[in-house]
Write a protein that holds these residues in place. Structure first.
Motif, mmCIF file in Angstrom:
data_model
loop_
_atom_site.group_PDB
_atom_site.id
_atom_site.type_symbol
_atom_site.label_atom_id
_atom_site.label_comp_id
_atom_site.label_asym_id
_atom_site.label_seq_id
_atom_site.Cartn_x
_atom_site.Cartn_y
_atom_site.Cartn_z
ATOM 1 N N GLN A 206 -6.364 -16.162 -18.846
ATOM 2 C CA GLN A 206 -6.992 -14.977 -18.272
ATOM 3 C C GLN A 206 -7.732 -14.128 -19.318
ATOM 4 N N HIS B 90 -1.444 -15.848 -9.314
ATOM 5 C CA HIS B 90 -1.764 -14.739 -10.216
ATOM 6 C C HIS B 90 -1.272 -13.390 -9.691
ATOM 7 N N SER C 196 -3.776 -19.941 -13.592
ATOM 8 C CA SER C 196 -5.216 -19.712 -13.603
ATOM 9 C C SER C 196 -5.876 -20.780 -14.468
ATOM 10 N N ASP D 273 -8.942 -16.831 -11.153
ATOM 11 C CA ASP D 273 -7.590 -16.421 -10.784
ATOM 12 C C ASP D 273 -7.069 -17.383 -9.729
#
Length: 350
Positions: free
Chosen positions: A112, A122, A341, A118
């Motif tokens: 991230q 998340h 992610s 995402d």
């Protein structure tokens, strides 16, 4: 779109050409209020189900010049130098295998910290602590952890490829003297996105209502963060990224993005985007002043991936030169079992 309400039964057929509006989506007994868990109880793809072979094949018609433009070209893994939200910095080491003859790479990173998708693990729907399709925190970490809503399912589903649609809000805001500072929590209302679309000869209503948005489109919104980052002196931009971070309205992390509003929810839902993305550290204005976040709806309640910190500079420039704002896009998520992610690894092909 609401006229399809009675005809739609669960699970939905991804190749359907009509889908219900947000208020008319059939509800599951095990789902929070407002959830659109419509693809089956074992589903891990969410809105990516809309990227069917039929739609991908149709999207290929968007390739006119054959130009390929990276969506993370000017944002290598170590950019931003100081990541937002106090995330770890990217570290790269060279490991000699045989000095002068052979080498390996070693990466240490937070997925991230830069250009990212995402995933559904998340962020949860906050009132119920529930992630997409009834995934819980105990599914993600702990002795009972499993692969529900893991990022690796996206690669098994065929990666992310389809028709991209770009709104160059930054240029529109400049041309109309609208204040937008990517380093503040400036919110972009739907009315401004509509006007931006109109300036690009785009009607951003769903095609079912006569607009230009097609089911399964991948939405991109340029807010100018990349340009602001590159034009802000290094000490200043690093200090802004290091602002205090606490989850909630008092968060010192402030980023411009899409406004939280009921009409924005209706639009994002009813367009049936397969994914949405922006160029800022947060797709939505951060922090929210509404007591809820678009992240909750997009990720947890609808299963719609959110892209952040994409490089939209070159593609927006070329789209303006060509006078067209749609293109074929392909992105290869990381095949990491249990992943939260992924980097975008994306390309727009015009």
């Amino acid at each position: 779109m609401s006229s399809n309400r009675i005809e739609m039964t669960l699970p939905f057929d991804p190749d359907s050409t009509v889908f219900p509006s947000r208020k008319d989506v059939p509800r599951r007994d095990d789902a929070p209020e407002g959830a659109a868990w419509v693809w089956g109880k074992d589903d891990n793809l969410g809105r990516l189900n809309l990227l069917t072979p039929t739609r991908v094949k149709a999207a290929a018609a968007e390739i006119k010049t054959g130009e390929a433009i990276s969506l993370n070209n000017s944002l290598p893994l170590n950019v931003p130098e100081v990541p937002a939200f106090h995330r770890e910095k990217f570290k790269h080491e060279i490991k000699p295998l045989v000095e002068g003859l052979a080498y390996d790479d070693l990466y240490t990173l937070n997925t991230q910290s830069g250009t990212q998708w995402d995933g559904f693990r998340h962020m949860a729907h906050l009132p119920t602590s529930t992630f997409y399709n009834n995934t819980k925190g105990s599914d993600i970490t702990g002795p009972a952890s499993n692969l529900k809503s893991s990022i690796h399912h996206w690669t098994h589903g065929g990666n992310i490829c389809g028709r991209g649609l770009l709104l160059d809000y930054f240029t529109y805001a400049q041309q109309h003297s609208l204040p937008h500072d990517p380093y503040t929590s400036t919110a972009i209302p739907l009315s401004s996105l509509r006007a931006c679309g109109h300036s690009q000869n785009l009607d951003i209503r769903p095609s079912s209502l006569g607009g230009d948005v097609q089911i399964g489109d991948i939405l991109f919104i340029r807010t100018g963060f990349t340009r602001a980052y590159n034009s802000t002196p290094r000490p200043e931009r690093n200090a802004l990224a290091a602002r205090p971070h606490v989850f909630g309205p008092e968060d010192g992390q402030r980023w411009g993005g899409v406004e939280q509003s009921s009409e924005m929810l209706d639009w994002l839902h009813d367009c049936y985007f397969a994914a949405v993305a922006g160029d800022a550290p947060s797709f939505e204005a951060w922090p929210s002043g509404k007591g809820w976040y678009l992240h909750e709806y997009l990720l947890a309640l609808w299963g719609c991936p959110i892209g952040e910190l994409l490089d939209l500079e070159r593609v927006s420039e070329r789209c303006r030169e060509l006078g067209r704002w749609t293109f074929f896009v392909v992105s290869a998520p990381a095949n990491v079992e249990g992943g939260v992610s992924t980097h975008v690894n994306g390309t727009a092909i015009l």
